[in-house]
Design a protein around this motif. Sequence first.
Motif, PDB file in Angstrom:
ATOM      1  N   ASP A 192      14.712  74.230  58.002  1.00  0.00           N
ATOM      2  CA  ASP A 192      16.063  74.843  58.482  1.00  0.00           C
ATOM      3  C   ASP A 192      16.819  73.932  59.520  1.00  0.00           C
ATOM      4  OD1 ASP A 192      14.802  77.327  57.363  1.00  0.00           O
ATOM      5  OD2 ASP A 192      14.117  78.093  59.067  1.00  0.00           O
ATOM      6  N   LEU A 193      16.254  73.087  60.367  1.00  0.00           N
ATOM      7  CA  LEU A 193      16.945  72.139  61.018  1.00  0.00           C
ATOM      8  C   LEU A 193      17.687  71.206  60.296  1.00  0.00           C
ATOM      9  CD1 LEU A 193      17.776  71.351  64.046  1.00  0.00           C
ATOM     10  CD2 LEU A 193      15.738  69.942  63.990  1.00  0.00           C
ATOM     11  N   CYS A 194      17.214  70.793  59.223  1.00  0.00           N
ATOM     12  CA  CYS A 194      17.870  69.864  58.440  1.00  0.00           C
ATOM     13  C   CYS A 194      19.033  70.518  57.453  1.00  0.00           C
ATOM     14  CB  CYS A 194      16.801  69.338  57.190  1.00  0.00           C
ATOM     15  SG  CYS A 194      15.630  68.170  57.879  1.00  0.00           S
ATOM     16  N   LEU A 195      18.923  71.867  57.182  1.00  0.00           N
ATOM     17  CA  LEU A 195      20.237  72.525  56.578  1.00  0.00           C
ATOM     18  C   LEU A 195      21.164  72.756  57.447  1.00  0.00           C
ATOM     19  CD1 LEU A 195      17.900  75.360  54.800  1.00  0.00           C
ATOM     20  CD2 LEU A 195      19.008  73.409  53.679  1.00  0.00           C
ATOM     21  N   LEU A 196      20.914  73.097  58.770  1.00  0.00           N
ATOM     22  CA  LEU A 196      21.717  73.327  59.799  1.00  0.00           C
ATOM     23  C   LEU A 196      22.446  72.190  60.211  1.00  0.00           C
ATOM     24  CD1 LEU A 196      20.087  75.566  62.407  1.00  0.00           C
ATOM     25  CD2 LEU A 196      21.970  76.304  60.950  1.00  0.00           C
ATOM     26  N   ALA A 197      21.736  70.949  60.119  1.00  0.00           N
ATOM     27  CA  ALA A 197      22.476  69.519  60.372  1.00  0.00           C
ATOM     28  C   ALA A 197      23.340  69.284  59.184  1.00  0.00           C
ATOM     29  CB  ALA A 197      21.190  68.383  60.383  1.00  0.00           C
ATOM     30  N   LEU A 198      22.985  69.589  58.022  1.00  0.00           N
ATOM     31  CA  LEU A 198      23.825  69.227  56.850  1.00  0.00           C
ATOM     32  C   LEU A 198      25.340  70.160  56.948  1.00  0.00           C
ATOM     33  CD1 LEU A 198      24.338  68.219  53.776  1.00  0.00           C
ATOM     34  CD2 LEU A 198      23.322  70.283  53.068  1.00  0.00           C
ATOM     35  N   PHE A 199      25.011  71.281  57.316  1.00  0.00           N
ATOM     36  CA  PHE A 199      26.204  72.068  57.500  1.00  0.00           C
ATOM     37  C   PHE A 199      27.150  71.578  58.624  1.00  0.00           C
ATOM     38  CE2 PHE A 199      28.246  75.646  59.613  1.00  0.00           C
ATOM     39  CZ  PHE A 199      28.944  76.012  58.864  1.00  0.00           C
ATOM     40  N   VAL A 200      26.737  71.254  59.899  1.00  0.00           N
ATOM     41  CA  VAL A 200      27.381  70.880  61.035  1.00  0.00           C
ATOM     42  C   VAL A 200      28.053  69.685  60.574  1.00  0.00           C
ATOM     43  CG1 VAL A 200      27.136  69.698  63.298  1.00  0.00           C
ATOM     44  CG2 VAL A 200      26.019  72.044  62.511  1.00  0.00           C
ATOM     45  N   ALA A 201      27.398  68.549  59.850  1.00  0.00           N
ATOM     46  CA  ALA A 201      27.580  67.222  59.529  1.00  0.00           C
ATOM     47  C   ALA A 201      29.073  67.416  58.492  1.00  0.00           C
ATOM     48  CB  ALA A 201      26.564  66.532  58.799  1.00  0.00           C
ATOM     49  N   GLN A 202      28.667  68.284  57.605  1.00  0.00           N
ATOM     50  CA  GLN A 202      29.855  68.657  56.653  1.00  0.00           C
ATOM     51  C   GLN A 202      31.069  69.130  57.576  1.00  0.00           C
ATOM     52  OE1 GLN A 202      30.825  72.075  55.672  1.00  0.00           O
ATOM     53  NE2 GLN A 202      32.859  70.991  54.689  1.00  0.00           N
ATOM     54  N   LEU A 207      20.355  79.557  50.633  1.00  0.00           N
ATOM     55  CA  LEU A 207      19.359  79.557  49.592  1.00  0.00           C
ATOM     56  C   LEU A 207      18.043  78.737  49.772  1.00  0.00           C
ATOM     57  CD1 LEU A 207      18.734  79.991  46.515  1.00  0.00           C
ATOM     58  CD2 LEU A 207      19.827  77.734  46.005  1.00  0.00           C
ATOM     59  N   HIS A 208      18.000  77.774  50.752  1.00  0.00           N
ATOM     60  CA  HIS A 208      16.806  77.298  51.133  1.00  0.00           C
ATOM     61  C   HIS A 208      16.315  77.537  52.377  1.00  0.00           C
ATOM     62  CE1 HIS A 208      17.085  74.750  47.340  1.00  0.00           C
ATOM     63  NE2 HIS A 208      18.594  74.619  47.804  1.00  0.00           N
ATOM     64  N   TRP A 209      17.086  78.713  53.239  1.00  0.00           N
ATOM     65  CA  TRP A 209      16.301  78.925  54.485  1.00  0.00           C
ATOM     66  C   TRP A 209      14.950  79.427  54.438  1.00  0.00           C
ATOM     67  CZ3 TRP A 209      18.759  77.856  59.156  1.00  0.00           C
ATOM     68  CH2 TRP A 209      18.084  78.464  60.115  1.00  0.00           C
ATOM     69  N   GLN A 210      14.224  79.006  55.433  1.00  0.00           N
ATOM     70  CA  GLN A 210      12.838  79.322  55.600  1.00  0.00           C
ATOM     71  C   GLN A 210      12.533  80.038  56.812  1.00  0.00           C
ATOM     72  OE1 GLN A 210      10.612  77.916  53.067  1.00  0.00           O
ATOM     73  NE2 GLN A 210      12.389  77.089  52.271  1.00  0.00           N
TER      74      GLN A 210
END
Length: 278
Positions: free
Chosen positions: A71-81, A119-122
């Motif tokens: 979840d932290l990686c997914l949030l980091a991806l969104f924030v980075a984009q 889609l990939h949220w855990q």
Amino acid sequence: MASVTARGWALCALSLFNLLFVFISGADFIRFVSFRPIYHNITGETTLCQDSVPWSVALKDSSVLWALFVDLCLLALFVAQHSLMAWAPVKRALQSVLGALNRTAYCFTTALALQMLMLHWQPVTGAPCLWSVRHAPWSVWFPVLCFALHFLCWAIICSILVIFDYPELLGIKQVYYECLGLGDPWSQKPAPDQRLLSHLRHPVCLELAVILWLLPAFSLDRLLLAGTLSAYVGLAHSLDKQDLAYLCAQLKGKVWLLAEPQRGGVEQNSSSHKEKEG
């Protein structure tokens, strides 16, 4: 001339496709972040968390830690984009390459990052909830209250998007101006407008905070989501007194314009009444 027309049709098609994708992603995000968690609580589902598991055990569970890491990686991806494409040097580089589709590309990649996140949220189901309203009568009434407040907040957010010129926010206006040869709509805005909008990255802080934090059951992964998005939205603002003064003046002007037709109607009725008396 035919090539220009073909290019214009291509730009319009891409813009409309992006509008559809962003609209679907926005609806999915509303369901993901707001109404689905409330629905789980109203229906009595107990898979959101495990209150019987002590925190000392839950925080050592590999499945819990792995879910939080994903979840932290997914949030980091969104924030980075969201941050990288809004950075001035990147914006200028993309503008030189994409032209009128720059804002369209930004909205499309934002929606794509949101889709990947959803889609990939855990969900973290192996740890206790931070809070959970389960005792009658609040186990029924509090979810209903949350639903009503969430619905109100989303209505306010949609209204604010309309006020802040959503065709330009979604990149439609840029393509429209390009096809008509009118230039960039941003460059035609007054300097105070440009200054305000560049400082006001997310004009829905309070409403989004209510949506993120007000839930009947608050799990560990929800804490990560709410904390990260709240901090990101809050830190993105750089408003100052000049921006606030200009915003207040604009709001007063809009209120005056809305009240002017009614005032004109009252004056017209009054004058006609005097003519009849005369």
